[in-house]
Structure formats: C-alpha cells, structure tokens
Design a protein around this motif. Structure first.
Motif, PDB file in Angstrom:
ATOM      1  N   ASP A  71     -36.713  -1.687   4.226  1.00 53.85           N
ATOM      2  CA  ASP A  71     -38.122  -1.482   4.537  1.00 53.85           C
ATOM      3  C   ASP A  71     -38.907  -1.395   3.225  1.00 53.85           C
ATOM      4  N   ASN A  72     -39.691  -2.412   2.924  1.00 50.94           N
ATOM      5  CA  ASN A  72     -40.402  -2.452   1.646  1.00 50.94           C
ATOM      6  C   ASN A  72     -41.423  -1.328   1.484  1.00 50.94           C
ATOM      7  N   SER A  73     -41.805  -0.699   2.590  1.00 52.65           N
ATOM      8  CA  SER A  73     -42.780   0.388   2.511  1.00 52.65           C
ATOM      9  C   SER A  73     -42.114   1.759   2.425  1.00 52.65           C
ATOM     10  N   ASN A  74     -40.796   1.796   2.350  1.00 51.10           N
ATOM     11  CA  ASN A  74     -40.071   3.066   2.298  1.00 51.10           C
ATOM     12  C   ASN A  74     -40.433   3.845   1.040  1.00 51.10           C
ATOM     13  N   THR A  75     -40.830   5.090   1.198  1.00 51.27           N
ATOM     14  CA  THR A  75     -41.284   5.881   0.057  1.00 51.27           C
ATOM     15  C   THR A  75     -40.145   6.233  -0.897  1.00 51.27           C
ATOM     16  N   TYR A  76     -38.917   6.340  -0.383  1.00 51.98           N
ATOM     17  CA  TYR A  76     -37.775   6.617  -1.254  1.00 51.98           C
ATOM     18  C   TYR A  76     -37.411   5.393  -2.083  1.00 51.98           C
ATOM     19  N   LEU A  77     -37.595   4.196  -1.503  1.00 51.41           N
ATOM     20  CA  LEU A  77     -37.404   2.967  -2.271  1.00 51.41           C
ATOM     21  C   LEU A  77     -38.397   2.927  -3.426  1.00 51.41           C
ATOM     22  N   ALA A  78     -39.649   3.234  -3.131  1.00 45.50           N
ATOM     23  CA  ALA A  78     -40.667   3.242  -4.180  1.00 45.50           C
ATOM     24  C   ALA A  78     -40.314   4.257  -5.258  1.00 45.50           C
ATOM     25  N   MET A  79     -39.856   5.421  -4.830  1.00 48.32           N
ATOM     26  CA  MET A  79     -39.489   6.470  -5.776  1.00 48.32           C
ATOM     27  C   MET A  79     -38.371   6.003  -6.702  1.00 48.32           C
ATOM     28  N   ALA A  80     -37.338   5.403  -6.118  1.00 51.81           N
ATOM     29  CA  ALA A  80     -36.159   5.023  -6.895  1.00 51.81           C
ATOM     30  C   ALA A  80     -36.409   3.859  -7.835  1.00 51.81           C
ATOM     31  N   THR A  81     -37.450   3.086  -7.572  1.00 53.30           N
ATOM     32  CA  THR A  81     -37.705   1.894  -8.383  1.00 53.30           C
ATOM     33  C   THR A  81     -38.879   2.065  -9.345  1.00 53.30           C
ATOM     34  N   GLY A  82     -39.277   3.320  -9.602  1.00 49.22           N
ATOM     35  CA  GLY A  82     -40.236   3.556 -10.671  1.00 49.22           C
ATOM     36  C   GLY A  82     -41.553   4.172 -10.278  1.00 49.22           C
ATOM     37  N   SER A  83     -41.729   4.519  -9.000  1.00 49.06           N
ATOM     38  CA  SER A  83     -43.024   5.042  -8.563  1.00 49.06           C
ATOM     39  C   SER A  83     -42.975   6.525  -8.206  1.00 49.06           C
ATOM     40  N   TRP A  84     -42.034   7.243  -8.780  1.00 48.13           N
ATOM     41  CA  TRP A  84     -41.942   8.675  -8.512  1.00 48.13           C
ATOM     42  C   TRP A  84     -42.853   9.416  -9.475  1.00 48.13           C
ATOM     43  N   THR A  85     -43.853  10.087  -8.951  1.00 47.95           N
ATOM     44  CA  THR A  85     -44.779  10.844  -9.771  1.00 47.95           C
ATOM     45  C   THR A  85     -45.011  12.210  -9.145  1.00 47.95           C
ATOM     46  N   ALA A  86     -45.702  13.051  -9.885  1.00 48.70           N
ATOM     47  CA  ALA A  86     -45.967  14.410  -9.398  1.00 48.70           C
ATOM     48  C   ALA A  86     -46.961  14.423  -8.244  1.00 48.70           C
ATOM     49  N   ASN A  87     -47.703  13.344  -8.042  1.00 53.14           N
ATOM     50  CA  ASN A  87     -48.601  13.284  -6.875  1.00 53.14           C
ATOM     51  C   ASN A  87     -48.135  12.250  -5.858  1.00 53.14           C
ATOM     52  N   SER A  88     -46.934  11.736  -6.032  1.00 57.44           N
ATOM     53  CA  SER A  88     -46.325  10.837  -5.055  1.00 57.44           C
ATOM     54  C   SER A  88     -44.830  11.141  -5.009  1.00 57.44           C
ATOM     55  N   ASN A  89     -44.480  12.150  -4.227  1.00 56.81           N
ATOM     56  CA  ASN A  89     -43.130  12.690  -4.243  1.00 56.81           C
ATOM     57  C   ASN A  89     -42.617  12.896  -2.820  1.00 56.81           C
ATOM     58  N   PRO A  90     -41.862  11.950  -2.278  1.00 52.59           N
ATOM     59  CA  PRO A  90     -41.361  12.108  -0.907  1.00 52.59           C
ATOM     60  C   PRO A  90     -40.372  13.250  -0.751  1.00 52.59           C
ATOM     61  N   LEU A  91     -39.876  13.782  -1.871  1.00 48.78           N
ATOM     62  CA  LEU A  91     -38.923  14.881  -1.820  1.00 48.78           C
ATOM     63  C   LEU A  91     -39.590  16.251  -1.931  1.00 48.78           C
ATOM     64  N   SER A  92     -40.900  16.278  -2.021  1.00 48.08           N
ATOM     65  CA  SER A  92     -41.593  17.553  -2.204  1.00 48.08           C
ATOM     66  C   SER A  92     -41.341  18.499  -1.039  1.00 48.08           C
ATOM     67  N   GLN A  93     -41.059  19.740  -1.368  1.00 48.04           N
ATOM     68  CA  GLN A  93     -40.865  20.786  -0.368  1.00 48.04           C
ATOM     69  C   GLN A  93     -41.951  21.860  -0.499  1.00 48.04           C
ATOM     70  N   TRP A  94     -42.892  21.649  -1.380  1.00 50.59           N
ATOM     71  CA  TRP A  94     -43.821  22.708  -1.759  1.00 50.59           C
ATOM     72  C   TRP A  94     -44.591  23.270  -0.571  1.00 50.59           C
TER      73      TRP A  94
END
Length: 591
Positions: A71-94
């Motif tokens: 799924d090209n829109s998967n947020t974890y795919l985006a994270m793993a390929t260079g788009s993980w930022t402090a305001n784009s974090n699918p793993l956030s538990q805050w």
C-alpha cells in the motif's frame, strides 16, 4: 469485558438537557456523582481499557526487515523510507497514553469515596480490585509511552516523559519537564507493585476454603461474596499475573543496550522478573505445546467465555471478523495482499535440522529453498506454490503464474517480495463477496513465549547460556524447549544449539533470532531492533523472484525497499507540536 464498552457509553452521557425547563439547563455531571454511582465510576476506568495500545494487525512490522507493505499510502512505509519526523510519526503514543493516564488519575483520586457496596467488607474488596486495576493499567500506559518517546538528549541524558500521578485541571502547570528514564521506570515498577498487592493473581470463582487470608481477617467467610468481586465474570480485566508480565517487559527494555547506560536495571533484574511469571507455570515444563499457533481455528473456537489459551497471559475479546484476511489474503482469494514478508525473514528460518541456512551443515539447497525448512516457515508465511484459503488453493507467486498473485503483477494487490502473510489469519475465513465468511479472532496482548524469550535473553547476558541464577532453567533450556516445540533439531538432538551453548555471543544471536521467528508479525520486531541498537533497522528489505523459463524454477533474490533510518532514530521523538507549546519539554537528540 464486554460490559466495558457499555460502561464507556455511560461516561459519554455525562451531559444532557431537560426540555421541561425554559431555557433548557445543562446537566453536566461532576465527578462527585461517581461516589454513589459505581457504574458511573467504572465508566471512567473503562476509558483506560478502551485506550489500551495493543494491535492485532502487524502494523509496525512493515517498517522492519521482516515485511513491506504493498500500500503506497501506508504511513509505516513512508516512515521507513525517509519520512519519519517529529510531526509525522505513526508510532506516536503521546496523546493516547496521556489521555488514558488522565482518566486513571481521575479515578484514583476519587475511588476511595465511591460507595461500591453498603457492606463495608465487600466495599473494601471492590476498592482493592479497582484501584489495583487502575495502578496496573497506568503501568501499561506508561510503559508504552516510555517505549515510544524515551530517549537521549543533546547533552547526554536519558529522559523519559513527564510523570503524572494526579489528574490535570484547568489550573495545572502543563509546562512540565521530562522526568529521567530511570524515574519513569521507578514509577512504573511502583505502580506495578501496588497493583500486584491489590489484585488477585487471576480472576475465578473459588470455594470458601480458598478465600485469601487478607479478606478472611476482615470477616469474609462466604466465597460468594468474594466471587461477586473477583469471580469468573471479571475475566479479561487486568490481573496480578498480567502486571507481573508488564513489569518484566519494562525491566527487559531498561536493561537493553539502547537504554542500559541511563538506568540501574540489570540483566539479572530482568531475568528475575520474567522468572516470577514463568515459575508460576513450572518454568520450561509449562511451555504450551501448541503455543506457536495460538491463533488457529482449534485454539480459538473452544475457548470458554473469558478463558485463555495456555499460551496467553492476556488477550483481547474474541470477536467475529474477516479484516485480517481481507487485508492480507492473496488477490486470488479476494484479499489485498497488504503485508509482504521479506526474504530477510525467510532466510532467518533454519533448516529442519536446526542449522542456519548459511551453515554448510544445514543442507540448504538454494535451488529448492523451501524444502526441509523450519516448520514455522510454512505456518507463518505463504511461499510459492503453497496452499491458503478455505479451499486450500495453490498460490502461484512466480512470474509464470496467471493471476494477480504473481509478484508485482498489480500495484496495491500483488506481493512485492514474493511472499504473502499466513500467521494470525484463519484459513476458513472467506473474503469472497459471495460468502464474506467471518470467524473468531482475538489479539494476544502478552504471550508466555514472549516472557520465555525475555528470560532467555536476560539470563544469557546475566549468567551465560547455561547459568540459571538460582532458577530451575537457563537460557539454553528455554531455547531448546522452544525449538523442540517448533519441530526443529529433533533428529540430531539440535546439534547446532549444542555447538553454541558455551558461547555467549553466538547464543545471543540465536536467542534474538528465535525471538524474531516466534514473535514475527506481532508488532515486536521494530522495538526489539531499536532496544538492541543493531544495524538491521536500516537493512534493505529483499524479496524473491521465481521464474520458470524452461520448466525449471529459477530463484533470483531482489532488492525491494531501501530503508532510510538515521542513527538518532533508535529513539523516537517527542511530538513537534508539544515541543512548540511547552518550553520546558526537551526533544530527543536528532529530532
């Protein structure tokens, strides 16, 4: 547990209006209303259950070397390929964890004033149990908050999150600094210990002779009174046994390489906490014989209400669904093929004699790579020309196939790696719109196998492969039992394990590999790679293309997805928006 959602509805009905009055008045009920309405009070606690962080789908696995998503829109795919930022974090538990902790703090601040029963002794039993639940749930929520957001700062301090043990109000100081990681661990352990003291080990109906002494001394002589509070109908809620397991998880995290320099938790502590849980099932002899397939039909269908499989310490409710199958079956079975296991993971399964496939003694044949392999490979992953689905259809993934099951045939449907997911799913589900057959599933929140592997890891570090620190079993004993259960090394007394049991470093790699295999697709791998601080986090995800040019299968490894994690990403960020709002909230280094 099924009543918890109903209780939540009650909480949502805090406000109402009565049109008999002109103008209509708002009936916003204050917290003091809970004092004489136990159902209302439990509704507040119910929110912390609803907000539990566990997932029954392998979300984070696609951000590791174990899987990719198609799924090209998967947020974890985006994270793993260079788009993980402090305001784009699918793993956030805050937000989720802090919301839950606020509900728990509200409950704990008021629980002693709730009239759970007019009988003072029964009121005491209710108060103990429900306070124990709140402390235990706060430990769980805090653990996941720490897991996602604890990290090192620019000046070399290991910080956790702000510790909140009182409910926040409009007049609270929200601009709080982060507590140290160690202080957070201490708070979690303190909450866990408090919960263990207050909660029963397990819920269940008992006889008069089994009433706990602490309640006998208060005058409880009728088991019916005890069962009213802690009987079978409470199964599914958090227990002392569950909290002991959470305490072991926290200790393992703290002792791990990515955190150990900032804590005083030792590998011996982690091993001892895990052993507390495992000793209750007689150690290695209590390893569930079918624990590796707890999710299959025969393991789910026969569970009584609230009962657990022998493998499960804590699970979610059983419900009818077909979501996993619709998302992950191959397209020929009306699935979307979302989670694609990698060649990296396939290569981690040894041959059936127990040797890694890189060892000449394994007998591994690259021209016939799925023959004589660890039986778990076939149980967890759909390989080319294996069967899946209600009619045991043969799934042809090689380029010689004729439908969308073929690797990279149809974007968003076909596998990218040459493999489909089998683990967690039921073959008797049928996503065909003509049938849409749902079956029973549940989320395994904590498994005994996870605790066995935690003990093996910590014991090996603390005492070596065969040391036991005074317990009745060693890391070696645990790994031998798990591999025997899996069906590997049975014909040669697991000669590979015997060859490494005197080498702590090699045993470490074996333990980590067994953890990878046993817990694959259960949202464990990402966190393990980070706490071990190993290079696999950035390993290119690989696959296998299978061609058949002249009647013979040709296997060609391929690169599928380049990962782009930076060194500082072994610890996750504090959300960017929070850093912007609060000057005392310090960010982890690199973010």
């Amino acid at each position: 547990m099924k009543n918890i959602l109903s209780l939540f509805v009650l909480v949502l009905l805090f406000s109402a209006c009565d049109d008999l009055f002109e103008p209509a008045i708002e009936n916003n009920r204050g917290l003091e209303a809970m004092y004489n309405e136990p159902t209302y009070a439990q509704g507040i606690l119910a929110n912390a259950y609803i907000l539990l962080p566990y997932s029954g789908t392998p979300n984070s696995d696609v951000a590791t070397d174990d899987a990719v998503s198609n799924d090209n829109s998967n947020t974890y795919l985006a994270m793993a390929t260079g788009s993980w930022t402090a305001n784009s974090n699918p793993l956030s538990q805050w937000q989720g964890r802090r919301n839950a902790i606020q509900y728990l703090n509200l409950f704990l601040a008021n629980v002693d004033q709730v009239v759970w029963s007019k009988d003072e002794v029964i009121r005491t039993m209710y108060n103990d149990r429900l306070k124990g639940e709140a402390y235990g749930l706060r430990a769980v929520q805090m653990y996941y908050l720490l897991l996602a957001h604890g990290g090192w700062t620019q000046d070399g301090r290991l910080l956790g999150v702000p510790i909140l043990t009182e409910p926040e109000t409009a007049s609270s100081d929200f601009n709080l600094p982060r507590n140290t990681f160690q202080e957070c661990v201490d708070q979690i352990i303190a909450d866990a210990n408090q919960a263990i003291e207050l909660l029963p080990l397990d819920y269940g109906d008992i006889a008069d002779a089994e009433i706990p002494n602490k309640y006998k001394t208060l005058g409880v002589s009728n088991a019916g009174d005890y069962n009213r509070v802690n009987g079978n109908h409470m199964r599914g809620r958090i227990t002392g046994r569950i909290v002991e397991a959470v305490r072991a998880q926290v200790a393992l995290l703290s002792a791990s390489p990515a955190y150990s320099a900032g804590t005083d938790v030792s590998w011996e502590d982690a091993a001892n906490f895990a052993a507390t849980v495992l000793d209750r099932i007689n150690g290695v002899s209590g390893l569930a014989a079918n624990g590796g397939i707890w999710y299959e039909k025969n393991q789910v269908e026969n569970l009584a209400s609230g009962a657990n499989h022998a493998e499960i310490i804590w699970r979610g409710d059983i419900g009818q669904s077909i979501t996993l199958e619709t998302d992950n079956f191959p397209p020929s079975l009306y699935g979307r093929g979302r989670v694609n296991p990698t060649q990296n993971l396939v290569d981690a399964f040894p041959t059936v004699n127990g040797y890694p496939i890189t060892d000449p003694a394994s007998g591994y044949d690259p021209a016939n790579p799925y023959a004589n392999r660890d039986p778990r490979l076939g149980k967890y992953i759909v390989v080319n020309e294996s069967q899946q689905g209600p009619s045991s259809s043969t799934i042809v993934i090689g380029t010689y196939g004729t439908n969308n099951d073929v690797i990279n045939k149809e974007s968003g449907l076909s596998t990218r790696t040459g493999y489909y997911l089998r683990k967690l799913m039921r073959s008797d589900c049928n996503p065909d719109p003509q049938y849409n057959t749902e079956q029973k599933h549940y989320t395994a929140r904590i498994r005994y196998t996870e605790l066995f592997l935690a003990y093996a890891e910590a014991a090996n570090e603390a005492w070596g492969p065969t040391g036991n620190g005074g317990h009745a079993y060693s890391a070696y004993d645990v790994i031998k039992a798990i591999r025997q259960r899996a069906g590997i090394g049975l014909d040669n007394d697991d000669a590979y394990l015997e060859s490494v049991k005197g080498d702590q470093d090699t045993m470490r790699q074996l333990i980590r590999n067994e953890r990878r295999l046993e817990l694959c697709f259960e949202n464990q791998r990402f966190w393990d790679l980070r706490r071990w601080k190993v290079a696999n986090l950035n390993e290119t995800a690989r696959g296998m293309q299978i061609d058949k040019p002249s009647g013979s299968l040709i296997y060609s490894p391929i690169n599928v997805e380049i990962r782009d994690y930076k060194d500082y990403m072994y610890h996750g960020p504090i959300p960017y928006g929070e850093i912007q709002k609060w000057s005392n909230l310090e960010q982890n280094v690199g973010w």
